[in-house]
Every structure is written in C-alpha cells, then in structure tokens.
Design a protein around this motif. Sequence first.
Motif, mmCIF file in Angstrom:
data_model
loop_
_atom_site.group_PDB
_atom_site.id
_atom_site.type_symbol
_atom_site.label_atom_id
_atom_site.label_comp_id
_atom_site.label_asym_id
_atom_site.label_seq_id
_atom_site.Cartn_x
_atom_site.Cartn_y
_atom_site.Cartn_z
ATOM 1 N N ASP A 199 144.703 157.327 -16.850
ATOM 2 C CA ASP A 199 145.102 156.009 -16.346
ATOM 3 C C ASP A 199 146.603 155.772 -16.393
ATOM 4 O OD1 ASP A 199 142.592 155.308 -15.601
ATOM 5 O OD2 ASP A 199 142.217 153.941 -17.247
ATOM 6 N N VAL A 223 141.724 143.223 -14.992
ATOM 7 C CA VAL A 223 141.259 143.235 -13.602
ATOM 8 C C VAL A 223 139.884 143.895 -13.558
ATOM 9 C CG1 VAL A 223 143.576 143.251 -12.578
ATOM 10 C CG2 VAL A 223 142.450 145.417 -13.115
ATOM 11 N N ALA A 224 139.146 143.593 -12.513
ATOM 12 C CA ALA A 224 137.834 144.218 -12.321
ATOM 13 C C ALA A 224 138.020 145.696 -12.020
ATOM 14 C CB ALA A 224 137.095 143.535 -11.178
ATOM 15 N N GLY A 225 137.082 146.495 -12.463
ATOM 16 C CA GLY A 225 137.121 147.928 -12.211
ATOM 17 C C GLY A 225 137.077 148.701 -13.502
ATOM 18 N N ARG A 226 136.679 149.910 -13.390
ATOM 19 C CA ARG A 226 136.548 150.737 -14.586
ATOM 20 C C ARG A 226 137.826 151.529 -14.814
ATOM 21 N NH1 ARG A 226 133.081 153.001 -18.242
ATOM 22 N NH2 ARG A 226 133.230 155.248 -18.481
ATOM 23 N N GLY A 227 138.346 151.416 -16.014
ATOM 24 C CA GLY A 227 139.522 152.180 -16.398
ATOM 25 C C GLY A 227 139.100 153.439 -17.126
ATOM 26 N N SER A 228 139.879 153.817 -18.106
ATOM 27 C CA SER A 228 139.605 155.029 -18.866
ATOM 28 C C SER A 228 138.424 154.857 -19.799
ATOM 29 C CB SER A 228 140.836 155.400 -19.690
ATOM 30 O OG SER A 228 140.520 156.445 -20.582
ATOM 31 N N ALA A 280 136.233 149.674 -21.290
ATOM 32 C CA ALA A 280 135.652 150.460 -20.191
ATOM 33 C C ALA A 280 134.203 150.083 -19.871
ATOM 34 C CB ALA A 280 135.769 151.952 -20.475
ATOM 35 N N GLY A 336 133.229 146.820 -17.398
ATOM 36 C CA GLY A 336 133.446 146.712 -15.957
ATOM 37 C C GLY A 336 134.802 146.132 -15.598
ATOM 38 N N VAL A 337 135.701 146.082 -16.558
ATOM 39 C CA VAL A 337 137.071 145.603 -16.348
ATOM 40 C C VAL A 337 138.020 146.592 -17.017
ATOM 41 C CG1 VAL A 337 136.440 143.162 -16.226
ATOM 42 C CG2 VAL A 337 137.015 144.179 -18.437
ATOM 43 N N ARG A 338 139.305 146.408 -16.738
ATOM 44 C CA ARG A 338 140.291 147.249 -17.410
ATOM 45 C C ARG A 338 141.562 146.453 -17.629
ATOM 46 N NH1 ARG A 338 143.977 150.108 -13.922
ATOM 47 N NH2 ARG A 338 143.708 149.443 -11.795
#
Length: 120
Positions: A39, A94-99, A105, A108-110
Amino acid sequence: MTPSDAPLVELTPAAADLVRRLREAHGPLMFHQSGGCCDGSAPMCYQDGEFRTGNSDVLLASLTVDGVAERVPFWMSKSQFEVWAHTRLIVDVVAGRGSGFSLEAPEGVRFLIRSRLVGA
C-alpha cells in the motif's frame, strides 16, 4: 492556532471513530507509515508494539482520541518523513480494502493520508 502550532498528524472524525472501534476490539494501537511495499504510503494501524520501530523511524505524534484511554503513536520511516516534512498529515478513512497487515482491512475501509502544506 498558527500553522507552526498545528499538530504534525491529525485524524478526521471518521478516522477517529474507526480508531475508537479498533481500540475496543484490539487494545492499544499504533500507526506506522513506511512508504515502502504493501500500500505504499498508506498509514498502517497495528496493535501497539506489533510493528517494531527502530533507528530508521521517527515518532511524529502521540494522537489523543476521545474515548481512547491512551495516546496512539504515529511513526513514519525517516526517508518518508523527509518527503512529507513540509506538510501536516491528515489520517482519513475511505471505502475499499487496503493492506491485510493493517487492522482495519476486514472492515471494508482503509486509512489514507491527506496532507496540507505547512503555512498554507
């Protein structure tokens, strides 16, 4: 507050809320931002002490979060700090999958860094 009095690192309300939830689930926390793999320059959140810091890291802040008993240290690699030294770092979510290494993780956010120039 003048720009020079502003903290080097701050949390958005959404990031502070996530830190409170992660603290409740995992205990004391810490952040580390390396600028390396996994990331890139995203701040990673760990249980305090899970990521070993050393001479190549700088403690930028011990963040106070309402509802969290202890401060949350924010570390950065020295080489990364040289790039970001002229900014205030703003930890956001923010929404989205990070490391998969960072505690948020599975949520569903990062965490994400936004920045503001010092003096701007």
